[in-house]
Design an enzyme around this catalytic site. Structure first.
Site, PDB file in Angstrom:
ATOM      1  CG  LEU A  30      -2.062   0.976   1.273  1.00  0.00           C
ATOM      2  CD1 LEU A  30      -3.053   0.722   0.128  1.00  0.00           C
ATOM      3  CD2 LEU A  30      -2.784   0.883   2.614  1.00  0.00           C
ATOM      4  CB  CYS A  31       0.496   4.433  -1.777  1.00  0.00           C
ATOM      5  SG  CYS A  31       1.484   5.749  -2.473  1.00  0.00           S
ATOM      6  CB  SER A  32       0.505   6.174   2.967  1.00  0.00           C
ATOM      7  OG  SER A  32      -0.194   7.031   2.102  1.00  0.00           O
ATOM      8  NE  ARG A  35       4.074   7.146  -1.790  1.00  0.00           N
ATOM      9  CZ  ARG A  35       4.700   7.436  -2.932  1.00  0.00           C
ATOM     10  NH1 ARG A  35       5.852   8.094  -2.889  1.00  0.00           N
ATOM     11  NH2 ARG A  35       4.202   7.084  -4.099  1.00  0.00           N
TER      12      ARG A  35
END
Length: 211
Positions: A30-32, A35
């Protein structure tokens, strides 16, 4: 990395002339959270960024802080996307970020705290900012953290994580005009593990619209 038809001459050159890390690393898909894990070296349950909703990220202990303290020039460029706030974060001398998911064309950018409405394809614009940062006269080593937009769909992500279209912009994955149709008719190969039970992954066989 051996893809049968995608051309990546610039990445190939970086791998050939620099350092290439070959040990597999995976974080939350998943993106966040991904990161946050890249920047902190910590799992989501530890760093606090557990989903794509708006969460505070100004206090994350990110590795660029340590390089900055060691004398590096540090620059962040692109999609921060841990929440929709694109204001500068600690650890970076130079900051060029997009709010939330950002835009593929004519993006709104936060450049060192100032709002800039840039014109052009976002990948090209970010690359230009990076080149200027790298070429600036300096006797210090530098860190560039570049997080491109182009591999993400062109949508607005609200604070609650829901997605809506960007008014006046195309949706989906937006290629630069010069690359449109470049791989038209090419078939994306399936990974061999998708076909081998019991380790097979049925999800890899699923057809996804427009991919």
């Amino acid at each position: 990395a051996g893809h049968p038809f995608i051309d990546t001459p610039n990445m190939d050159r970086i791998a050939r002339e620099g350092a290439r890390f070959t040990n597999a690393f995976a974080t939350t898909p998943l993106c966040s959270p991904s990161r946050a894990s890249f920047l902190t070296g910590r799992y989501p349950h530890s760093n606090g960024i557990t989903d794509n909703t708006a969460r505070p990220s100004h206090n994350l202990r990110v590795f660029p802080l340590e390089l900055q303290r060691a004398g590096y020039r540090t620059g962040f460029f692109g999609k921060w996307h841990m929440g929709n706030d694109d204001s500068p974060r600690p650890g970076f001398d130079h900051w060029v970020a997009m709010p939330g998911q950002g835009e593929a064309i004519d993006p709104s950018l936060n450049v060192d705290g100032e709002r800039v409405h840039a014109k052009g394809y976002t990948t090209d614009l970010l690359t230009d900012y990076v080149e200027r940062f790298m070429d600036a006269p300096s006797d210090r080593s530098f860190l560039v953290y570049l997080a491109h937009k182009a591999i993400h769909p062109n949508v607005i992500q609200r604070d609650d994580g829901s997605l809506v279209p960007i008014p006046g912009q195309p949706g989906g994955f937006v290629a630069a005009e010069r690359h449109r149709g470049r791989y038209l008719g090419r078939k994306m190969p399936r990974r061999a593990s998708a076909f081998k039970p019991p380790l097979g992954k049925p999800a890899l066989l699923r057809q996804i619209d427009n991919l």
